[in-house]
Design a protein around this motif. Structure first.
Motif, PDB file in Angstrom:
ATOM      1  N   GLU A  18      -7.895 -15.363  -5.589  1.00  0.00           N
ATOM      2  CA  GLU A  18      -7.144 -15.311  -4.339  1.00  0.00           C
ATOM      3  C   GLU A  18      -5.755 -14.717  -4.513  1.00  0.00           C
ATOM      4  N   VAL A  19      -5.611 -13.843  -5.533  1.00  0.00           N
ATOM      5  CA  VAL A  19      -4.347 -13.154  -5.765  1.00  0.00           C
ATOM      6  C   VAL A  19      -4.638 -11.937  -6.633  1.00  0.00           C
ATOM      7  N   GLY A  20      -3.878 -10.868  -6.415  1.00  0.00           N
ATOM      8  CA  GLY A  20      -4.071  -9.693  -7.244  1.00  0.00           C
ATOM      9  C   GLY A  20      -3.723  -8.411  -6.523  1.00  0.00           C
ATOM     10  N   HIS A  21      -3.921  -7.309  -7.220  1.00  0.00           N
ATOM     11  CA  HIS A  21      -3.545  -5.989  -6.702  1.00  0.00           C
ATOM     12  C   HIS A  21      -4.748  -5.051  -6.832  1.00  0.00           C
ATOM     13  N   PRO A  22      -5.610  -5.013  -5.823  1.00  0.00           N
ATOM     14  CA  PRO A  22      -6.838  -4.229  -5.953  1.00  0.00           C
ATOM     15  C   PRO A  22      -6.630  -2.722  -5.989  1.00  0.00           C
ATOM     16  N   GLY A  23      -5.690  -2.186  -5.207  1.00  0.00           N
ATOM     17  CA  GLY A  23      -5.530  -0.740  -5.113  1.00  0.00           C
ATOM     18  C   GLY A  23      -5.287  -0.077  -6.456  1.00  0.00           C
ATOM     19  N   GLY A  24      -4.272  -0.543  -7.177  1.00  0.00           N
ATOM     20  CA  GLY A  24      -3.951   0.021  -8.478  1.00  0.00           C
ATOM     21  C   GLY A  24      -4.943  -0.361  -9.555  1.00  0.00           C
ATOM     22  N   SER A  25      -5.581  -1.513  -9.405  1.00  0.00           N
ATOM     23  CA  SER A  25      -6.608  -1.906 -10.363  1.00  0.00           C
ATOM     24  C   SER A  25      -7.786  -0.937 -10.324  1.00  0.00           C
ATOM     25  N   LEU A  26      -8.123  -0.463  -9.115  1.00  0.00           N
ATOM     26  CA  LEU A  26      -9.229   0.467  -8.975  1.00  0.00           C
ATOM     27  C   LEU A  26      -8.841   1.878  -9.416  1.00  0.00           C
ATOM     28  N   SER A  27      -7.601   2.288  -9.156  1.00  0.00           N
ATOM     29  CA  SER A  27      -7.212   3.663  -9.490  1.00  0.00           C
ATOM     30  C   SER A  27      -7.155   3.891 -10.996  1.00  0.00           C
ATOM     31  N   GLN A  28      -6.890   2.854 -11.777  1.00  0.00           N
ATOM     32  CA  GLN A  28      -6.734   3.027 -13.224  1.00  0.00           C
ATOM     33  C   GLN A  28      -7.993   2.706 -14.017  1.00  0.00           C
ATOM     34  N   ALA A  29      -9.086   2.371 -13.363  1.00  0.00           N
ATOM     35  CA  ALA A  29     -10.277   1.886 -14.066  1.00  0.00           C
ATOM     36  C   ALA A  29     -10.869   2.924 -15.014  1.00  0.00           C
ATOM     37  N   THR A  81      -4.824  10.294  -9.289  1.00  0.00           N
ATOM     38  CA  THR A  81      -5.833   9.295  -8.962  1.00  0.00           C
ATOM     39  C   THR A  81      -5.776   8.934  -7.482  1.00  0.00           C
ATOM     40  N   VAL A  82      -6.728   8.102  -7.078  1.00  0.00           N
ATOM     41  CA  VAL A  82      -6.810   7.623  -5.701  1.00  0.00           C
ATOM     42  C   VAL A  82      -6.621   6.107  -5.709  1.00  0.00           C
ATOM     43  N   LYS A  83      -5.598   5.654  -5.019  1.00  0.00           N
ATOM     44  CA  LYS A  83      -5.395   4.210  -4.901  1.00  0.00           C
ATOM     45  C   LYS A  83      -6.598   3.598  -4.184  1.00  0.00           C
ATOM     46  N   GLY A  84      -7.181   2.543  -4.782  1.00  0.00           N
ATOM     47  CA  GLY A  84      -8.347   1.910  -4.191  1.00  0.00           C
ATOM     48  C   GLY A  84      -9.642   2.673  -4.395  1.00  0.00           C
ATOM     49  N   ARG A  85      -9.691   3.530  -5.407  1.00  0.00           N
ATOM     50  CA  ARG A  85     -10.814   4.438  -5.625  1.00  0.00           C
ATOM     51  C   ARG A  85     -12.179   3.729  -5.594  1.00  0.00           C
ATOM     52  N   GLY A  86     -13.076   4.255  -4.772  1.00  0.00           N
ATOM     53  CA  GLY A  86     -14.438   3.747  -4.695  1.00  0.00           C
ATOM     54  C   GLY A  86     -14.704   2.841  -3.511  1.00  0.00           C
ATOM     55  N   VAL A  87     -13.627   2.380  -2.853  1.00  0.00           N
ATOM     56  CA  VAL A  87     -13.757   1.550  -1.644  1.00  0.00           C
ATOM     57  C   VAL A  87     -13.026   2.296  -0.528  1.00  0.00           C
ATOM     58  N   PRO A  88     -13.743   3.023   0.321  1.00  0.00           N
ATOM     59  CA  PRO A  88     -13.113   3.948   1.267  1.00  0.00           C
ATOM     60  C   PRO A  88     -11.997   3.339   2.115  1.00  0.00           C
ATOM     61  N   TRP A  89     -12.154   2.105   2.575  1.00  0.00           N
ATOM     62  CA  TRP A  89     -11.145   1.505   3.441  1.00  0.00           C
ATOM     63  C   TRP A  89      -9.938   0.952   2.669  1.00  0.00           C
ATOM     64  N   MET A  90     -10.023   0.979   1.339  1.00  0.00           N
ATOM     65  CA  MET A  90      -8.859   0.657   0.507  1.00  0.00           C
ATOM     66  C   MET A  90      -8.137   1.908   0.018  1.00  0.00           C
ATOM     67  N   GLU A  91      -8.814   3.047   0.041  1.00  0.00           N
ATOM     68  CA  GLU A  91      -8.253   4.249  -0.559  1.00  0.00           C
ATOM     69  C   GLU A  91      -7.004   4.719   0.196  1.00  0.00           C
ATOM     70  N   PHE A  92      -5.942   4.998  -0.583  1.00  0.00           N
ATOM     71  CA  PHE A  92      -4.659   5.477  -0.053  1.00  0.00           C
ATOM     72  C   PHE A  92      -4.106   4.554   1.021  1.00  0.00           C
ATOM     73  N   ASN A  93      -4.412   3.262   0.939  1.00  0.00           N
ATOM     74  CA  ASN A  93      -4.007   2.300   1.959  1.00  0.00           C
ATOM     75  C   ASN A  93      -3.005   1.316   1.363  1.00  0.00           C
ATOM     76  N   PRO A  94      -1.713   1.419   1.727  1.00  0.00           N
ATOM     77  CA  PRO A  94      -0.707   0.507   1.157  1.00  0.00           C
ATOM     78  C   PRO A  94      -1.019  -0.966   1.397  1.00  0.00           C
ATOM     79  N   ALA A  95      -1.805  -1.267   2.438  1.00  0.00           N
ATOM     80  CA  ALA A  95      -2.129  -2.667   2.730  1.00  0.00           C
ATOM     81  C   ALA A  95      -2.908  -3.318   1.593  1.00  0.00           C
ATOM     82  N   TRP A  96      -3.585  -2.493   0.774  1.00  0.00           N
ATOM     83  CA  TRP A  96      -4.367  -3.040  -0.328  1.00  0.00           C
ATOM     84  C   TRP A  96      -3.670  -2.876  -1.679  1.00  0.00           C
TER      85      TRP A  96
END
Length: 288
Positions: free
Chosen positions: A31-42, A244-259
């Motif tokens: 219930e805590v974390g930073h998904p956008g950058g976690s996905l972009s660096q995978a 890279t793409v922030k939130g890469r692989g989840v379209p509604w997270m990609e390039f979205n500061p909310a995530w």
């Protein structure tokens, strides 16, 4: 140029997919974390931990190991996923992060988590730590390489450039910095806050060998690491600018500061995992 078997690339892409899914699952569970950058660096983490780094999960403190510093330590959930897949600790720990007795914390903590070479939290400091490690390795005649992953928003920090200037002055060609250039920081696009471009020219002017790549193209990532470690005898540190793409692989997270920082609830987690399966689940084929 390194010859890389196609099977190796496919295996690493599949590992990056596993890192992404475990990161989403663990962020949701904790219930805590930073998904956008976690996905972009995978993809970068998969290449590092399953091909590039000389490390021993059975001996995390092996003296002659390569070092890796995650300077943007808030994206630690994908790093934890890579460490678990590599065997530094059981995967079950990924779903206990943030609990007081967990070995995994919301920001990387080397005193708690096996396999970490530095703690993090306040941005801008990781490259200074990495430069110090590389300088010490040189003085001690250690044949090891130091890698540091920084964020693009983090490159607005003055300490990044102080470290860059120091590393070039000391001719630390055993140091590689990777910039996760996903274009989005905590609340906005990077260029709206402080425009970094021309980013490559800035690093060149500071005396660094500079390589620009697609940070989601596994072959380009591996070739860049090969260049940095084996082809760089220039007396200059290397920076790899990974687009890279922030939130890469989840379209509604990609390039979205909310995530940038938002834990998916159960419904969002299921949607994200389904999207990752569509994007990456076919034996590491990736999305065209």
């Amino acid at each position: 140029m390194r010859r890389i078997p196609e099977q190796k690339i496919r295996e690493l892409e599949q590992t990056a997919y596993q890192i992404r899914t475990l990161a989403i699952e663990s962020i949701s569970a904790c219930e805590v974390g930073h998904p956008g950058g976690s996905l972009s660096q995978a993809d970068i983490l998969a290449a590092l931990y399953f091909d590039e780094l000389r490390i021993r999960p059975s001996d995390p403190n092996w003296e002659d190991r390569d070092r890796f510093i995650l300077s943007k330590a808030h994206t630690c959930h994908s790093l934890y996923s890579a460490l678990a897949l590599k065997g530094f600790f059981p995967k079950e720990e990924l779903f206990r992060g943030g609990h007081i007795k967990s070995v995994l914390q919301g920001h990387a903590d080397m005193k708690m988590t096996p396999g970490l070479d530095a703690s993090g939290g306040s941005l801008g400091q990781g490259l200074s730590i990495a430069a110090g490690m590389a300088w010490a390795a040189r003085k001690m005649r250690k044949d090891l390489h130091v890698y540091c992953l920084v964020g693009d928003g983090e490159c607005e920090e003055g300490q990044i450039w102080e470290a860059a200037m120091s590393a070039a002055h000391n001719k630390l060609d055993n140091l590689t910095c990777i910039v996760d250039y996903n274009k989005v920081q905590a609340k906005a696009w990077v260029y709206d806050e402080i425009n970094l471009d021309p980013l490559a020219d800035k690093w060149i002017s500071f005396g660094w060998q500079t390589v620009e790549i697609d940070g989601h193209d596994m072959e380009e990532i591996l070739q860049a690491f090969y260049t940095a470690r084996w082809m760089n005898r220039t007396g200059r540190p290397t920076v790899i600018i990974a687009h890279t793409v922030k939130g890469r692989g989840v379209p509604w997270m990609e390039f979205n500061p909310a995530w940038h920082t938002h834990a998916p609830n159960e419904e969002d987690k299921k949607r994200a995992l389904a999207d990752l399966e569509t994007s990456y689940g076919r034996c590491g084929e990736g999305r065209e």
